[in-house]
Design a protein around this motif. Structure first.
Motif, PDB file in Angstrom:
ATOM      1  N   SER A 138       0.828  -1.198   0.000  1.00  0.00           N
ATOM      2  CA  SER A 138       0.000   0.000   0.000  1.00  0.00           C
ATOM      3  C   SER A 138       0.866   1.254   0.000  1.00  0.00           C
ATOM      4  CB  SER A 138      -0.913   0.007   1.229  1.00  0.00           C
ATOM      5  OG  SER A 138      -1.608   1.227   1.319  1.00  0.00           O
ATOM      6  N   PRO A 142       1.228  -5.298   6.152  1.00  0.00           N
ATOM      7  CA  PRO A 142       0.189  -5.862   5.287  1.00  0.00           C
ATOM      8  C   PRO A 142       0.640  -5.864   3.822  1.00  0.00           C
ATOM      9  CG  PRO A 142      -0.406  -3.650   5.959  1.00  0.00           C
ATOM     10  CD  PRO A 142       0.856  -3.992   6.673  1.00  0.00           C
ATOM     11  N   ASN A 149      -0.970  -6.576  -0.011  1.00  0.00           N
ATOM     12  CA  ASN A 149      -2.280  -6.573  -0.659  1.00  0.00           C
ATOM     13  C   ASN A 149      -2.221  -7.246  -2.017  1.00  0.00           C
ATOM     14  OD1 ASN A 149      -3.393  -4.781   1.408  1.00  0.00           O
ATOM     15  ND2 ASN A 149      -2.075  -3.261   0.471  1.00  0.00           N
ATOM     16  N   THR A 175      -5.701  -9.358   1.604  1.00  0.00           N
ATOM     17  CA  THR A 175      -4.503  -8.953   2.348  1.00  0.00           C
ATOM     18  C   THR A 175      -3.931 -10.145   3.107  1.00  0.00           C
ATOM     19  OG1 THR A 175      -5.733  -8.297   4.320  1.00  0.00           O
ATOM     20  CG2 THR A 175      -5.291  -6.579   2.687  1.00  0.00           C
ATOM     21  N   ASP A 179      -0.609 -10.788   6.148  1.00  0.00           N
ATOM     22  CA  ASP A 179       0.360 -10.113   7.006  1.00  0.00           C
ATOM     23  C   ASP A 179       1.725 -10.772   6.897  1.00  0.00           C
ATOM     24  OD1 ASP A 179      -1.341  -8.188   7.981  1.00  0.00           O
ATOM     25  OD2 ASP A 179      -1.989  -9.393   9.686  1.00  0.00           O
TER      26      ASP A 179
END
Length: 185
Positions: free
Chosen positions: A41, A60, A62, A97, A99
């Motif tokens: 992001s 995160p 994506n 998403t 992690d």
């Protein structure tokens, strides 16, 4: 004189007609990106303040295409290898998403020792042409500060009035202080 204006107008009009647009111009559409279109992001922070009481944090990752489960390879390059992370991140089917769990040793890092790290999605076929395939950060543990209480601050040059401020002292370097928000009204 009127005849000259007429001929100049006619010359200008003929120049416009002869240079008009044609349909022979080839227009190429933007390519459609394949793969899962994985990206970082653009709202992720570039500076991370880590904690002495923690040993990990998450980043995160994506993706756009969420129909299938996917595993994407990620590389990590960091100063003095102060961070460690798995070499891949996995997305379950339907998830946009995932992690990436990054670990560090707070004792080895110490206070006020900010270092650079770069995370990169190494599968070029899985990246999004319109997103970030790399994420660069500066991470470290800021020194703790302790409040010494309230004080009074005077800036006679600009405002000429007193304001109440909080005075903080660095716990690692006792000669370092912070005056918090001296211009906040």
């Amino acid at each position: 004189m009127k005849l000259n204006k007429f001929f100049l107008g006619l010359l200008g009009l003929s120049a416009m007609v002869m240079t008009s647009c044609s349909d022979s111009d080839d227009y190429q559409w933007a390519s459609i990106t394949g793969g899962d279109q994985v990206y970082f992001s653009n709202t992720l922070p570039t500076t991370l303040n880590l904690s002495m009481s923690e040993t990990k944090f998450t980043i995160p990752v994506n993706r756009v295409t969420t129909t299938n489960a996917a595993t994407v390879n990620i590389s990590l390059t960091s100063d003095d290898n102060f961070l460690s992370a798995p070499s891949s991140v996995s997305f379950p089917a339907g998830a946009s998403t995932a992690d990436l769990v990054v670990t560090y040793d707070p004792q080895a890092l110490g206070y006020d020792n900010f270092k650079k790290a770069v995370f990169k999605i190494t599968d070029e076929s899985q990246t999004n042409a319109y997103g970030y395939s790399t994420y660069s950060i500066s991470a470290g543990i800021p020194s703790p500060y302790k409040s010494l209480g309230k004080g009074v601050y005077l800036d006679d040059y600009y405002f000429g009035e007193y304001s109440s401020v909080t005075i903080m002292q660095n716990q690692e370097n006792k000669n370092a202080y912070r005056i918090m928000a001296p211009y906040k009204s």
